[in-house]
Design a protein around this motif. Structure first.
Motif, PDB file in Angstrom:
ATOM      1  N   LEU A 116       0.839  -1.205   0.000  1.00 48.50           N
ATOM      2  CA  LEU A 116       0.000   0.000   0.000  1.00 48.50           C
ATOM      3  C   LEU A 116       0.872   1.251   0.000  1.00 48.50           C
ATOM      4  N   ILE A 117       1.983   1.202   0.771  1.00 50.25           N
ATOM      5  CA  ILE A 117       2.874   2.370   0.806  1.00 50.25           C
ATOM      6  C   ILE A 117       3.473   2.626  -0.571  1.00 50.25           C
ATOM      7  N   ASP A 118       3.930   1.561  -1.243  1.00 53.83           N
ATOM      8  CA  ASP A 118       4.509   1.737  -2.584  1.00 53.83           C
ATOM      9  C   ASP A 118       3.488   2.348  -3.537  1.00 53.83           C
ATOM     10  N   GLU A 119       2.255   1.805  -3.487  1.00 56.92           N
ATOM     11  CA  GLU A 119       1.234   2.323  -4.392  1.00 56.92           C
ATOM     12  C   GLU A 119       0.929   3.789  -4.084  1.00 56.92           C
ATOM     13  N   GLY A 120       0.786   4.091  -2.773  1.00 57.29           N
ATOM     14  CA  GLY A 120       0.491   5.468  -2.359  1.00 57.29           C
ATOM     15  C   GLY A 120       1.598   6.430  -2.769  1.00 57.29           C
ATOM     16  N   HIS A 121       2.862   6.022  -2.540  1.00 57.10           N
ATOM     17  CA  HIS A 121       3.992   6.890  -2.907  1.00 57.10           C
ATOM     18  C   HIS A 121       4.025   7.141  -4.413  1.00 57.10           C
ATOM     19  N   ALA A 122       3.751   6.099  -5.191  1.00 56.81           N
ATOM     20  CA  ALA A 122       3.776   6.265  -6.651  1.00 56.81           C
ATOM     21  C   ALA A 122       2.732   7.296  -7.085  1.00 56.81           C
ATOM     22  N   ILE A 123       1.544   7.231  -6.465  1.00 57.50           N
ATOM     23  CA  ILE A 123       0.492   8.196  -6.834  1.00 57.50           C
ATOM     24  C   ILE A 123       0.901   9.614  -6.418  1.00 57.50           C
ATOM     25  N   VAL A 124       1.496   9.736  -5.215  1.00 59.53           N
ATOM     26  CA  VAL A 124       1.923  11.062  -4.751  1.00 59.53           C
ATOM     27  C   VAL A 124       2.980  11.642  -5.693  1.00 59.53           C
TER      28      VAL A 124
END
Lengths: 116, 414
Positions: free
Chosen positions: B277-285
């Motif tokens: 989830l962190i990887d996905e969230g960071h990519a979107i940010v």
């Protein structure tokens, strides 16, 4: 299809616009009216004379009374209205947006009762 | 029937959990089919009563949502047949045997998505939108929603009833708006999804610390809204909200201790965070930063990204967090944002500076305000004042995890 009342409130505080402005407003409203007719959504519409022309009749008591003036003391009154056919509220709101722009005032949208 | 659970393990509470998890999906399908929220609710209510009688005896059916839909459909048809004389239009034979799939509504065919756009129609006031969404999609009871909003149950019941009547009588359509309307509708939908997520993240009811099903549903719906938003050029705030939810969600495994108390960010075991989830969230940010059109959700997501970037709390880049809060105060100032900014500022400029800001905020009904004051007072060595502030915080929240955490903090003061 539901029928919607698109009403245009007026206010006793409103200043009377100049003739030019009124003529232009009539023209844009007539253009809008024609669009509603062409779309097959037109039922009825009309502008009302100023609220000073209103007379209130009350026959709920022992004998009917007739009084000079509007029923409500409010500053806002019904200035004019359209009755249109629309598939749903979204369509009615779309017409109301165009009607509001055409007549230069806010428009209240209400469905007629009976067609839930 | 391998999915059946043993009957003995299935009390009424367990049935309620299953029902609640499926409520939004089932009600949305019923509303799509019958075009009548009241009828759908009544029918599903009756189906739930039958489930409560049968499931503890016979076990949960392999497909509980399907079972509820079928049973509720039968009940709805019973209602319609009884009303046939009164209301001829319901008697149409096609309606009684309708098993056609829903007509496509664009890129995403999802009954729940249509329902959320109906619940969030601009013709409804925002409090009604949130209440209706929590009721219909979240399956919360009116009592639970009333307690979440801190208003009497009768008031909330009236609000929801009024909203449903307006949908029916004013003809608010049950569909995803057309392209032209989508942009203006989106803001309202995002606001409601965020409130639903928050109710899932930290439940305001006394029985639950969090409502995972609500948080998951909010994320699922935000993903679905994002697919539609593609059609109108992907407003970055949709991405911002999704990233914000994902990065908050990533910390969930570390957020609540075994004893049910909250674990604050400082004390969370960071290896327990969900790295996917962190990887996905960071990519979107990162994508949001590239587009450089910051809005409130994107900024909050960026703050979460900075937090989740630090492998240890001591490595947190507080300067960047304060800078992001400064930006957030610029685009959407609020006392709560000011409070959070002050918490970050305490790490840069010390508790005295932060306390001066916090004391100037009018948030006395907000538990985190009291808790923040308490912590700052503790750090300044004002133990008695800190103790009083913790007591005030405990008195201001119903959430059991929050209360347990506050009580344990107060205890450490001795």
């Amino acid at each position: 299809m539901t029928q919607y009342l698109l009403s245009v409130p007026g206010s006793v505080d409103d200043e009377m616009p100049s003739d030019d402005v009124i003529q232009e407003m009539f023209a844009t409203v007539e253009k809008f009216n024609q669009k509603v007719r062409n779309a097959g959504k037109w039922v009825f519409a009309g502008g009302l004379e100023p609220i000073a022309t209103a007379t209130t009749v009350d026959a709920t008591g022992d004998s009917p009374t007739v009084t000079d003036g509007p029923f409500s003391e409010a500053k806002e009154y019904l200035g004019g209205f359209w009755v249109i056919e629309a598939a749903d509220l979204d369509e009615a709101l779309q017409w109301a947006k165009e009607g509001s722009a055409a007549c230069g005032g806010p428009v209240e949208v209400r469905p007629f009762a009976g067609e839930a | 029937m391998s999915a059946q659970r043993p009957a003995a393990a299935l009390g009424a509470d367990a049935v309620a959990d299953v029902v609640r998890a499926e409520y939004g999906r089932v009600i949305a399908g019923l509303i799509r089919r019958y075009g009548d929220i009241g009828l759908a609710e009544d029918a599903l209510g009756e189906a739930i009563v039958i489930a409560l009688e049968r499931w503890p005896q016979e076990g949960v059916p392999p497909n509980p949502a399907g079972w509820l839909t079928t049973t509720a459909s039968r009940k709805a048809l019973d209602h319609l047949r009884r009303e046939k004389v009164r209301d001829e239009k319901y008697a149409e034979a096609t309606m009684l045997t309708d098993d056609t799939p829903p007509e496509p509504t664009g890129p995403v065919t999802d009954d729940r998505l249509r329902l959320i756009f109906t619940c969030c129609h601009p013709a409804l006031a925002e409090p009604a939108r949130v209440a209706l969404t929590l009721r219909l999609l979240g399956g919360l009871t009116v009592a639970e929603i009333a307690s979440a909003f801190l208003i009497p149950e009768t008031t909330m019941a009236q609000r929801i009833t009024r909203a449903k009547a307006k949908i029916a009588k004013a003809g608010i359509p049950y569909r995803i708006p057309e392209r032209a309307d989508l942009a203006e509708r989106l803001d309202g939908v995002l606001a409601v999804l965020y409130l639903v997520y928050n109710e899932g993240y930290l439940s305001s009811t006394a029985d639950n610390a969090d409502r995972q099903d609500l948080a998951d549903e909010a994320i699922r719906l935000t993903r679905a809204v994002r697919l539609i938003a593609d059609e109108i050029g992907s407003p970055p705030e949709v991405d911002g909200l999704l990233a914000l939810m994902l990065l908050s969600q990533a910390r969930r495994p570390a957020r609540i201790a075994a004893d049910g108390s909250l674990v604050t960010l400082d004390d969370q075991g960071r290896t327990n965070w969900d790295s996917h989830l962190i990887d996905e969230g960071h990519a979107i940010v990162r994508e949001c930063l590239r587009r450089n059109a910051p809005g409130p959700y994107q900024l909050q997501a960026a703050i979460q990204a900075v937090h989740t970037d630090a492998l240890d709390v001591s490595l947190t880049d507080w300067r960047q967090i304060v800078a992001l809060y400064d930006q957030l105060m610029h685009v959407r100032p609020s006392p709560v944002v000011a409070l959070n900014r002050a918490v970050a500022l305490a790490e840069l400029d010390g508790p005295q500076v932060a306390l001066a800001i916090v004391d100037g905020l009018e948030l006395t009904a907000y538990a985190p305000w009291h808790a923040t004051r308490a912590d700052l007072l503790r750090r300044l060595g004002r133990t008695n004042d800190a103790r009083r502030a913790y007591a005030a915080a405990i008195a201001t929240t119903e959430n059991p995890a929050e209360r347990a955490w506050l009580a344990s903090r107060r205890k450490t003061l001795g």
